[in-house]
Motif scaffolding. Structure first.
Motif, PDB file in Angstrom:
ATOM      1  N   GLY A 174       8.608  78.377   7.848  1.00 26.56           N
ATOM      2  CA  GLY A 174       7.868  78.408   6.718  1.00 26.56           C
ATOM      3  C   GLY A 174       6.354  79.978   7.580  1.00 26.56           C
ATOM      4  O   GLY A 174       5.956  80.337   5.978  1.00 26.56           O
ATOM      5  N   ASP A 175       6.130  80.212   8.647  1.00 29.74           N
ATOM      6  CA  ASP A 175       5.249  80.902   9.198  1.00 29.74           C
ATOM      7  C   ASP A 175       5.744  82.431   8.774  1.00 29.74           C
ATOM      8  O   ASP A 175       6.557  83.228   8.630  1.00 29.74           O
ATOM      9  CB  ASP A 175       5.403  80.719  10.629  1.00 29.74           C
ATOM     10  N   ALA A 176       4.870  83.138   8.336  1.00 30.64           N
ATOM     11  CA  ALA A 176       5.691  84.401   8.136  1.00 30.64           C
ATOM     12  C   ALA A 176       6.023  85.449   9.132  1.00 30.64           C
ATOM     13  O   ALA A 176       5.029  85.222  10.062  1.00 30.64           O
ATOM     14  CB  ALA A 176       4.240  85.584   8.049  1.00 30.64           C
TER      15      ALA A 176
ATOM     16  N   THR B 100       9.597  85.397   6.267  1.00 33.36           N
ATOM     17  CA  THR B 100       9.171  83.793   6.183  1.00 33.36           C
ATOM     18  C   THR B 100       9.768  83.003   6.707  1.00 33.36           C
ATOM     19  O   THR B 100      11.623  83.471   7.021  1.00 33.36           O
ATOM     20  CB  THR B 100       9.351  83.159   4.468  1.00 33.36           C
ATOM     21  N   SER B 101       9.786  82.513   8.028  1.00 33.40           N
ATOM     22  CA  SER B 101      10.309  82.416   9.323  1.00 33.40           C
ATOM     23  C   SER B 101      11.590  81.058   8.451  1.00 33.40           C
ATOM     24  O   SER B 101      10.884  80.323   7.535  1.00 33.40           O
ATOM     25  CB  SER B 101       9.823  81.711  10.002  1.00 33.40           C
TER      26      SER B 101
END
Length: 159
Positions: free
Chosen positions: A104-106, A116-117
């Motif tokens: 969910g991290d960039a 988005t990861s």
């Protein structure tokens, strides 16, 4: 003199002997390597004294390990805490993608996560990654529950 004081003194003397023998071993190794280089030898031959010094070092290591003082439980609990647990940190990082970003991290625009990861492609939430002593499954938790110890376990498997 008490038994623990005697052991402490013996450990101190063993540590001094270990340091002296370690220096001796390094000296003998350097001497053997120098002789091999001087004679253009393909192999380095160590003297029987070198083998005896190595055996003595191993004996001292063994004696020191057998006489390690027990760490009192209150000191052990001060050294290890939930906040500084290396295992907890490792488990919390299992959801990272190959670029080091959590689910969910960039991620960078050039990365194949497309902004988005997606997290670890090998371990998806709910996937069984191992089993506990009592046959309970250890699973990859949802990213928002990864810091909850109970989220890593499933109930016992049927008999």
């Amino acid at each position: 003199m008490t038994e623990s004081a005697t052991i402490t003194d013996l450990r101190r003397e063993l540590e001094k002997a270990w340091l002296a023998l370690d220096a001796t071993q390094r000296h003998l190794t350097a001497h053997a390597e120098m002789n091999a280089a001087l004679h253009c030898a393909e192999q380095v031959f160590h003297s029987p004294l070198h083998a005896k010094v190595t055996a003595a070092l191993q004996g001292i290591d063994h004696a020191l390990n057998r006489t390690k003082p027990a760490v009192p439980l209150n000191e052990l609990s001060q050294q290890h805490s939930e906040a500084h647990c290396l295992w907890r940190t490792l488990l919390a990082d299992l959801d990272r993608c190959q670029h080091g970003r959590h689910h969910g991290d960039a991620c960078g625009p050039a990365d194949d996560c497309n902004g988005t990861s997606a997290g670890n492609p090998h371990l998806r939430p709910g996937m069984v990654i191992g089993y506990g002593l009592r046959r309970d499954a250890i699973v990859m938790p949802d990213p928002d529950r990864k810091h909850d110890v109970n989220a890593w376990r499933l109930p016992d498997a049927p008999a």
